[in-house]
Motif scaffolding. Structure first.
Motif: not given
Length: 283
Positions: A116, A155, A159, A188, A191, A228, A264, A268
């Motif tokens: 990753a 994870i 980030r 990266m 994710t 992912n 995801d 974000t």
């Protein structure tokens, strides 16, 4: 401290009868996750993740070290995890449980061995200086599905983290303070997220996603799928129990793909909200 007694027979029967009708004790649908809640600390790379009452704290820090001789062009990533007895009465101090060993191995596969993080981007001077990233996972409360919560916290910490800007002049390495130059995000590749399904002995009982503590204890088997949002499969781990057909495994993967895209987007959005609220300029 002795382990608590197993759930009573009425508890088991009530749970099994409810699951046959696609009803769960917390009101969720069979394939519905608990909503993740993120709390970011004052330091970049400090993240607390909660799935319901399951809570995990992830902390990431970095320092410059000499690379390993066999990989002189790559940085180093280490992952340490611990389940404190305060997380649940199931865990005893000083002796890692089977769940803790399984979780540690899975975290290593999902977060480190799946590439990753671009390890080559952590190299400063080939063969002399690289970044060593150390991720520490503290399990604060276990209300079921600790693995997925720990993977998610880890994870997101990667980030969220920013390493200091580094300048190389000849053989000298200059580390710039965040007040001088904006810290740099990690490079990266993808994710990965982990999704755990619980299966039960009765074939009429549908599998459930994100099992609670009681559902997990009474299940006949678990399968954890890490992938992912780009539909790239990273890891599949089945922890014993009932045998699964190829169709069942592929069906679980299809469900996990949709959940990964949704998760995801949530991650974000939460990261962007946190960055906007910080005084330090982050590029």
């Amino acid at each position: 401290m002795p382990r608590p007694p197993s759930p009573s027979i009425p508890e088991k029967e009530f749970l099994f009868n409810s699951l046959k009708e696609s009803l769960r004790l917390d009101g969720r649908q069979s394939l519905e996750m608990r909503d993740p809640v993120f709390t970011f600390g004052p330091d970049l790379g400090w993240v607390e993740c909660a799935l319901g009452k399951t809570r995990v704290l992830a902390q990431l820090d970095g320092k410059m070290v000499k690379p390993t001789p066999e990989r002189p062009l790559e940085g180093i990533i280490t992952i340490n995890s611990e389940i404190s007895p305060m997380a649940s009465s199931d865990y005893e101090p000083g002796r890692p449980s089977d769940e803790e060993v399984t979780m540690t191995r899975m975290l290593d596969k999902v977060l480190r061995r799946s590439d990753a993080i671009d390890k080559e981007s952590l190299c400063i001077l080939a063969g002399q200086r690289v970044w060593h990233l150390r991720l520490t996972i503290h399990c604060l409360a276990d209300a079921g599905n600790l693995l997925d919560c720990a993977c998610l916290a880890g994870i997101v910490a990667f980030r969220h983290y920013r390493r200091p800007e580094v300048e190389v002049v000849g053989e000298e390495v200059i580390i710039h303070h965040p007040s001088e130059r904006a810290p740099v995000p990690l490079s990266m590749h993808h994710t990965p997220f982990c999704f755990t399904f619980a299966y039960f002995p009765d074939p009429n009982t549908p599998p459930i996603l994100d099992p609670s503590h009681l559902e997990q204890r009474l299940s006949a088997g678990l399968i954890s799928i890490a992938l992912n949002a780009q539909k790239e499969l990273c890891v599949i781990q089945k922890a014993g129990g009932v045998p699964l057909s190829q169709e069942q495994v592929l069906g679980a993967i299809d469900i996990a793909v949709g959940k990964a895209v949704e998760l995801d987007r949530i991650v974000t959005q939460r990261l962007e909200e946190d960055w906007k609220g910080r005084k330090v300029e982050i590029r």
